[in-house]
Design an enzyme around this catalytic site. Structure first.
Site, mmCIF file in Angstrom:
data_model
loop_
_atom_site.group_PDB
_atom_site.id
_atom_site.type_symbol
_atom_site.label_atom_id
_atom_site.label_comp_id
_atom_site.label_asym_id
_atom_site.label_seq_id
_atom_site.Cartn_x
_atom_site.Cartn_y
_atom_site.Cartn_z
ATOM 1 N N ASN A 93 0.826 -1.216 0.000
ATOM 2 C CA ASN A 93 0.000 0.000 0.000
ATOM 3 C C ASN A 93 0.855 1.259 0.000
ATOM 4 O O ASN A 93 0.681 2.145 0.848
ATOM 5 C CB ASN A 93 -0.943 0.007 1.214
ATOM 6 C CG ASN A 93 -1.912 -1.159 1.184
ATOM 7 O OD1 ASN A 93 -2.613 -1.359 0.209
ATOM 8 N ND2 ASN A 93 -1.915 -1.942 2.236
ATOM 9 N N ARG A 107 7.475 7.478 -1.817
ATOM 10 C CA ARG A 107 7.353 7.369 -0.358
ATOM 11 C C ARG A 107 8.215 6.223 0.176
ATOM 12 O O ARG A 107 8.831 6.346 1.241
ATOM 13 C CB ARG A 107 5.887 7.159 0.030
ATOM 14 C CG ARG A 107 5.670 7.143 1.529
ATOM 15 C CD ARG A 107 4.201 7.358 1.884
ATOM 16 N NE ARG A 107 4.014 7.281 3.326
ATOM 17 C CZ ARG A 107 3.374 6.291 3.932
ATOM 18 N NH1 ARG A 107 2.876 5.293 3.235
ATOM 19 N NH2 ARG A 107 3.227 6.296 5.251
ATOM 20 N N ARG A 154 3.918 -1.411 9.220
ATOM 21 C CA ARG A 154 5.062 -2.137 8.644
ATOM 22 C C ARG A 154 6.201 -2.302 9.649
ATOM 23 O O ARG A 154 7.070 -3.149 9.468
ATOM 24 C CB ARG A 154 5.568 -1.409 7.398
ATOM 25 C CG ARG A 154 4.503 -1.199 6.326
ATOM 26 C CD ARG A 154 5.006 -0.299 5.204
ATOM 27 N NE ARG A 154 3.931 0.126 4.321
ATOM 28 C CZ ARG A 154 3.179 1.203 4.530
ATOM 29 N NH1 ARG A 154 3.402 1.963 5.594
ATOM 30 N NH2 ARG A 154 2.212 1.525 3.690
ATOM 31 N N LYS A 162 2.922 -11.435 -3.182
ATOM 32 C CA LYS A 162 3.518 -10.423 -4.055
ATOM 33 C C LYS A 162 4.907 -10.029 -3.587
ATOM 34 O O LYS A 162 5.846 -9.950 -4.385
ATOM 35 C CB LYS A 162 2.603 -9.205 -4.152
ATOM 36 C CG LYS A 162 3.141 -8.098 -5.059
ATOM 37 C CD LYS A 162 3.802 -7.022 -4.237
ATOM 38 C CE LYS A 162 4.375 -5.934 -5.145
ATOM 39 N NZ LYS A 162 4.998 -4.862 -4.338
ATOM 40 N N PRO A 174 5.709 -10.817 -10.077
ATOM 41 C CA PRO A 174 5.001 -10.141 -8.989
ATOM 42 C C PRO A 174 3.713 -9.503 -9.509
ATOM 43 O O PRO A 174 3.715 -8.817 -10.529
ATOM 44 C CB PRO A 174 5.989 -9.069 -8.519
ATOM 45 C CG PRO A 174 7.340 -9.548 -9.008
ATOM 46 C CD PRO A 174 7.059 -10.255 -10.296
ATOM 47 N N ASP A 213 0.762 -6.973 -8.526
ATOM 48 C CA ASP A 213 0.083 -5.970 -7.713
ATOM 49 C C ASP A 213 -1.135 -5.491 -8.505
ATOM 50 O O ASP A 213 -1.479 -6.069 -9.540
ATOM 51 C CB ASP A 213 1.027 -4.825 -7.342
ATOM 52 C CG ASP A 213 1.517 -4.064 -8.567
ATOM 53 O OD1 ASP A 213 1.184 -4.463 -9.704
ATOM 54 O OD2 ASP A 213 2.248 -3.070 -8.401
ATOM 55 N N HIS A 234 -1.444 -3.040 -10.340
ATOM 56 C CA HIS A 234 -1.026 -2.545 -11.645
ATOM 57 C C HIS A 234 -0.933 -3.701 -12.649
ATOM 58 O O HIS A 234 -1.498 -3.640 -13.750
ATOM 59 C CB HIS A 234 0.326 -1.861 -11.483
ATOM 60 C CG HIS A 234 0.696 -0.958 -12.612
ATOM 61 N ND1 HIS A 234 -0.026 0.156 -12.949
ATOM 62 C CD2 HIS A 234 1.732 -1.010 -13.482
ATOM 63 C CE1 HIS A 234 0.543 0.757 -13.972
ATOM 64 N NE2 HIS A 234 1.607 0.065 -14.315
ATOM 65 N N GLN A 294 7.765 -8.813 -17.552
ATOM 66 C CA GLN A 294 6.803 -8.051 -16.752
ATOM 67 C C GLN A 294 7.420 -6.749 -16.272
ATOM 68 O O GLN A 294 6.750 -5.707 -16.232
ATOM 69 C CB GLN A 294 6.338 -8.900 -15.569
ATOM 70 C CG GLN A 294 5.389 -8.208 -14.620
ATOM 71 C CD GLN A 294 6.107 -7.541 -13.462
ATOM 72 O OE1 GLN A 294 7.247 -7.863 -13.148
ATOM 73 N NE2 GLN A 294 5.454 -6.593 -12.825
ATOM 74 N N PHE A 344 5.833 -2.984 -16.730
ATOM 75 C CA PHE A 344 5.614 -2.145 -15.553
ATOM 76 C C PHE A 344 6.332 -0.812 -15.722
ATOM 77 O O PHE A 344 5.784 0.257 -15.457
ATOM 78 C CB PHE A 344 6.112 -2.875 -14.300
ATOM 79 C CG PHE A 344 5.845 -2.131 -13.021
ATOM 80 C CD1 PHE A 344 4.677 -2.354 -12.313
ATOM 81 C CD2 PHE A 344 6.752 -1.215 -12.521
ATOM 82 C CE1 PHE A 344 4.416 -1.673 -11.124
ATOM 83 C CE2 PHE A 344 6.512 -0.524 -11.336
ATOM 84 C CZ PHE A 344 5.342 -0.755 -10.639
#
Length: 325
Positions: free
Chosen positions: A139, A144, A194, A238, A255, A257, A259, A301, A305
């Site tokens: 998330n 960030r 986290r 993931k 992976p 996600d 997206h 992939q 991405f």
């Protein structure tokens, strides 16, 4: 090293004796596409075309000019060992142009999306750093996450040097992150939920799996490596797939996600039984792309991405329901 800092070296024309070069055409590597695309979070463009970051406990500046990958290291000596470390990090022994041709021949959608994005390759990272970094991606967004990892290293890592006023630190040791006060300190740094996963996984490795055991996952089958990783705090499918692909030599790991899930549904027309990213959906998407792209499906992939990352706004690295409790 702290007194005033070391001067950043932007280009090989500055202090040429302190730079070395590896042959590397842009079709095999594009630093500007690979380093900021969410595989690693420790590199920044320190001046136009130059990238500075930490690798192997050393601070580096990298630059590409005229089919050469130039580099300089600070506080150490460049030579055959640093050549080898850089080649291994970028996996330069893997011929990327041939892979692009094979993926494009098998998949016209890949060929169209990838034509403006050559040189995107998967990094081979330290398993501990990769694992703990990707636990922070749930998330979250690349910018960030990068700031979080910088705070993590600044608070827990060994000081390496200053470049001008900018401090650089090594990635923290497991001992530092497994300490009794580590979770509270991480929460104070803004890690939120986290924090317990980072400190908990650091403890799980030091008290159980061991660093050697984590590295040995490079030698076991992909499914087994993923299974072991998913037993660690905060590691869902993931995150495990990211670590398998980017640190454990599992080039077939894809992976998934939100997206990639959206790419699979909207571009490739996959009919998935769920409207959310369930473990079953992750397996179905991974199997589909492995069937389409072959044994290095995770590399292909990464190209798609990266293409979407640069064509649209920055996507979240993960919003896929990795373990949060």
């Amino acid at each position: 090293m702290r007194g005033g800092g070391i001067k950043l070296r932007d280009t090989p024309s500055e202090s040429p004796a302190l730079w070395r070069a590896l042959p590397c055409p842009a079709a095999e590597l594009r630093l500007d596409l690979v380093l900021p695309s969410g595989q690693t979070f420790r590199w920044r463009e320190s001046s136009p075309g130059s990238w500075t970051g930490v690798l192997g406990g050393t601070v580096w500046t990298l630059r590409q000019e005229r089919d050469r990958l130039w580099y300089t290291v600070y506080g150490g000596e460049a030579g055959a060992d640093t050549d080898r470390l850089l080649r291994e990090f970028f996996q330069l022994d893997v011929g990327l142009r041939e892979l692009y041709r094979a993926w494009g021949a098998a998949d016209p959608l890949f060929r169209e999306a990838a034509k403006d994005f050559p040189g995107v390759r998967v990094l081979r990272q330290d398993p501990v750093e990769c694992l703990l970094s990707f636990i922070c991606t749930s998330n979250n967004h690349i910018s960030r996450i990068t700031a979080m990892i910088e705070r993590l290293c600044g608070a827990f890592g060994r000081p390496l040097c200053h470049l001008g006023a900018q401090p650089f630190h090594a990635f923290p040791s497991l001992k530092a992150l497994a300490g009794a006060d580590a979770e509270a300190r991480l929460r104070a740094l803004g890690f939120g939920y986290r924090a317990k996963f980072v400190s908990g996984t650091a403890r799980a490795i030091t008290e159980g799996l061991s660093v050697e055991g984590l590295h040995q996952l490079r030698t076991v089958p992909y499914a087994e490596a993923r299974r072991v990783l998913c037993t660690l705090p905060g590691v869902g499918t993931k995150v495990a797939d990211c670590v398998c692909l980017m640190a454990l030599d599992k080039a077939e790991a894809v992976p998934v996600d939100t997206h990639v899930w959206r790419i699979a549904r909207q571009r490739y027309g996959m009919e998935l039984g769920s409207r959310s990213i369930t473990p079953r959906a992750q397996q179905e998407i991974g199997d589909f792309f492995r069937g389409l792209w072959g044994p290095r499906a995770g590399w292909a992939q990464a190209v798609l991405f990266c293409a979407d990352l640069h064509k649209g706004r920055e996507p979240a690295v993960s919003q896929d329901g990795d373990k949060e409790s």
